[in-house]
Write a protein that holds these residues in place. Sequence first.
Motif, PDB file in Angstrom:
ATOM      1  N   UNK A 117      30.969  55.667  41.390  1.00 31.36           N
ATOM      2  CA  UNK A 117      31.757  54.472  41.721  1.00 31.36           C
ATOM      3  C   UNK A 117      32.329  54.558  43.124  1.00 31.36           C
ATOM      4  N   UNK A 175      37.552  41.598  32.809  1.00 30.33           N
ATOM      5  CA  UNK A 175      38.598  41.208  33.762  1.00 30.33           C
ATOM      6  C   UNK A 175      38.883  39.714  33.666  1.00 30.33           C
ATOM      7  N   UNK A 177      41.124  37.045  33.253  1.00 26.84           N
ATOM      8  CA  UNK A 177      42.564  36.777  33.302  1.00 26.84           C
ATOM      9  C   UNK A 177      42.998  35.681  32.350  1.00 26.84           C
TER      10      UNK A 177
ATOM     11  N   UNK B  24      47.167  43.019  35.848  1.00 24.89           N
ATOM     12  CA  UNK B  24      45.846  42.531  36.263  1.00 24.89           C
ATOM     13  C   UNK B  24      45.683  41.028  36.030  1.00 24.89           C
ATOM     14  N   UNK B  25      46.577  40.438  35.247  1.00 23.52           N
ATOM     15  CA  UNK B  25      46.486  38.990  35.012  1.00 23.52           C
ATOM     16  C   UNK B  25      47.355  38.202  35.983  1.00 23.52           C
ATOM     17  N   UNK B  26      48.148  38.911  36.773  1.00 22.37           N
ATOM     18  CA  UNK B  26      49.073  38.199  37.651  1.00 22.37           C
ATOM     19  C   UNK B  26      48.323  37.655  38.865  1.00 22.37           C
ATOM     20  N   UNK B  29      47.669  39.845  42.041  1.00 18.16           N
ATOM     21  CA  UNK B  29      46.849  41.066  42.067  1.00 18.16           C
ATOM     22  C   UNK B  29      45.382  40.642  42.052  1.00 18.16           C
ATOM     23  N   UNK B  30      44.516  41.596  42.374  1.00 18.55           N
ATOM     24  CA  UNK B  30      43.079  41.354  42.287  1.00 18.55           C
ATOM     25  C   UNK B  30      42.486  42.390  41.338  1.00 18.55           C
ATOM     26  N   UNK B  31      42.113  41.983  40.121  1.00 15.30           N
ATOM     27  CA  UNK B  31      41.649  42.968  39.135  1.00 15.30           C
ATOM     28  C   UNK B  31      40.413  43.744  39.587  1.00 15.30           C
ATOM     29  N   UNK B  34      40.694  47.458  40.469  1.00 16.82           N
ATOM     30  CA  UNK B  34      40.685  48.572  39.522  1.00 16.82           C
ATOM     31  C   UNK B  34      39.598  49.588  39.870  1.00 16.82           C
ATOM     32  N   UNK B  35      38.491  49.104  40.412  1.00 16.02           N
ATOM     33  CA  UNK B  35      37.401  50.032  40.759  1.00 16.02           C
ATOM     34  C   UNK B  35      37.134  50.062  42.259  1.00 16.02           C
TER      35      UNK B  35
END
Lengths: 445, 445
Positions: A117, A175, A177, B24-26, B29-31, B34-35
Amino acid sequence: MPSHRRQLHLNLFLMGVGHHEAAWRHPRTDPANLSSLAHFQRLAATAEAAAFDSVFLADGVEGPDPARANAWIGHFEPFTLLSALAVGTERIGLIGTVSTGFTEPYNLARQFASLDHLSGGRAGWNIVTSAGDRAARNFNRSANQEHAVRYQRATEYLEVVRALWDSWEDDALLLDRASGRLTDPAKLHEINHSGEHFQVLGPLNIPRGPQGHPLLVQAGSSADGRGFAAANAEAVFTAQQTLEEGQEFYGDLKRRAAALGRDPEGIVVLPGIVPVLGSTEAEAKALDQELDELINPARAIGTLSVLLGVDLSRHPLDAPLPPLPPLDAINGAKSRFTLVRDLAERDGLTLRQLVGRLGGGRGHQVLAGTPEQVADHIEQWFTRGAADGFNIMPPILPEGLELFAEHVVPMLRERGLFRHEYTGRTLREHYGLDRPANRYTSVNQ
Amino acid sequence: MPSHRRQLHLNLFLMGVGHHEAAWRHPRTDPANLSSLAHFQRLAATAEAAAFDSVFLADGVEGPDPARANAWIGHFEPFTLLSALAVGTERIGLIGTVSTGFTEPYNLARQFASLDHLSGGRAGWNIVTSAGDRAARNFNRSANQEHAVRYQRATEYLEVVRALWDSWEDDALLLDRASGRLTDPAKLHEINHSGEHFQVLGPLNIPRGPQGHPLLVQAGSSADGRGFAAANAEAVFTAQQTLEEGQEFYGDLKRRAAALGRDPEGIVVLPGIVPVLGSTEAEAKALDQELDELINPARAIGTLSVLLGVDLSRHPLDAPLPPLPPLDAINGAKSRFTLVRDLAERDGLTLRQLVGRLGGGRGHQVLAGTPEQVADHIEQWFTRGAADGFNIMPPILPEGLELFAEHVVPMLRERGLFRHEYTGRTLREHYGLDRPANRYTSVNQ
Ligand SMILES: Cc1cc2nc3c(=O)[nH]c(=O)nc-3n(C[C@H](O)[C@H](O)[C@H](O)COP(=O)(O)O)c2cc1C
Ligand SMILES: Cc1cc2nc3c(=O)[nH]c(=O)nc-3n(C[C@H](O)[C@H](O)[C@H](O)COP(=O)(O)O)c2cc1C
């Protein structure tokens, strides 16, 4: 000049300040580089600028034996060093050795997926089973497992790891939302592996990596090693001394793979070479001799003793080798044992001479010559069925790599053998290998 | 303003796109972060620019349970991510969680030493024993070991690891070109550990790191956990809800350490706080509420069920908690169980309310207020015997960290509580801790 469709592959075998046993004593290396991240960053950057497929970091899990002044590979550990090298490089593959003998498949699958990753799909695993009782004694065992058992364990280990890499389907991370669904539980899979060596539930704790599975590399050459490689490996490192031996190994491996129903092109064979370069052959040979003269015989004999499983520390330097044990008494690296024994017998070498021969490349072919001679060798092996590419093992670093990149790579390009720039992004793409399908994903989705 | 001699310490607890369960749902933010390595690089750079002591990556060794839509920490694995973050940063410490339950001490000692070398002395290990049967089932066990046995194993594990870190004396690597001596065998030591859980020969296969031993961090708060921390930890993470509880924990730990003959200043206590910042208190509270409303109750209840060891998925949302099992029936994270049970009882919370309370910081204190209110809280705990510093857990990332660095850190500096710039190079130096002596090195050398 004909433009060959088949392209050769180049891997840089990282090794401290060079592959020659005495590299660190040569005036054109800096031994402090053994523990310098900047040194490894420079090597990776040079190899990437030359569009090498990958860099490779070997590893072992035993320290130096205080009772013998023997060699000690390593220093940096593969996951940590390769992750650091992922930053600052963009394309080059990052291959690391990890043993199946003394690690847990869940942890290994996770670490390689994480490296895959964070490098954008550039991770590769050189699968080794680890010879040597001293290694075993660092891990609760009094002696290592039998050679055959080690390969059985490796086979089951790899099964577990592959299943874990599939335990997240590629689209399991939602992901989403709006609905609040982070993952799709229908695309997460327990693997429920229950075998002789391992019981593993799954799923893994990281989504599937950009490559699906990191590239699988292997370097065992014994009968069991070849069987394992034919069944599982996608790239194979090997030490071969002559074109004939190289062709035998290459043909045998491709036939074994085909017999198992694999596409022989799906297994890339990479013999190692130590290019000792000079602007004339005489200059190259002088460097080679200069390095050999720097070998500390006590250290080198310590290393050879471990390799052969015979204590040679009291053997006279200028006598031929003593009788060696039969192959089936060797529980270490069988193919390396055979190679060294045959080399000593074939050329009637004394212990001192043998240590000199091995000092350059530990059994890999040493090519002391001009860039053209090295390019000729590469072309010959590549076009005559002995190699799909090469594992480049410069005798001193960074110099040996820089000379190779500057003088040999352009010749390989002129001959239409090697890429001018990267055409792919991932390590699998560089080696022309497919991204594995996920076992859990139904095809008609 | 008085200039305090005692300085507080700040650790950034890395956590995807934020510590709030629903971060992560806000919309801010940008989910996909995460990676994203770039996201973590940005967090580390921001924390370093603010002169934080360290960043910390938590970890667990089980994947999401497909049968429950529960939380899943992680993604990047600590050694790989922290090694990548070592590049591009210069000073900030890099602390990672690794479990003593499912790894081999030889491998762990090696990996931390390697990270310590390549980061120039910035590695730290958060020692956890790993609760949960699902984790154990990824590692050949049908259930996890007992809580007490896990701490016994951790104690022996740490003994082995420390001995391995000493197995090379600081001057064992000679690099003496003239004599050809790479290492000094007299300064390499077999550790010959033979205990209940481990038999390990040594030496390690990497020289001693810049810090000697990476920083040892721990976060267990049960009686066994406190005992382990008092004996071994140099920094302690903890979740404390009130000043009184914080003082109790702080005092208890320092007294335990002193009773074992340690300097109480050699153990740095770092409670976690979730600073939900706004330019007014109302704005902060609105953000907090906005986040709580984004919690997916099914996911959060899955997580809570795992934490409490009780399946709450069918329990009515608006009813108080069902009776919970007694503490001694809990084989998981005992102190977190107690904290959650006490919180629910003290405030008479329904399941929905409890999930909301925990969503912000999984049991850590949520401070929704202005930068000044947060700075006041920090000063109060720091000066009133409840903290030597804080584990900063921003609810959403990177925003929450950037606000903290921009608005809270300058206030802490104005009050003389926090450094303006780094004064040391290594993680130990940031925390004011000594470099450990090597057990094998005689003092009158
Ligand atoms: C280029 C190359 C690299 C290798 N790297 C490693 C390594 O990093 N660690 C290791 O333990 N063995 C390494 N080996 C050894 C092989 O993986 C294998 O263990 C050895 O050849 C013995 O296997 P065999 O008994 O099947 O021949 C390497 C071999 C070659 C040719
Ligand atoms: C700030 C903080 C961070 C933690 N990080 C981890 C972690 O990364 N992995 C983990 O398994 N446990 C983690 N824990 C849990 C503790 O290490 C410990 O396992 C838990 O508190 C249970 O221990 P106890 O039974 O002694 O209380 C963390 C706890 C705290 C307070």
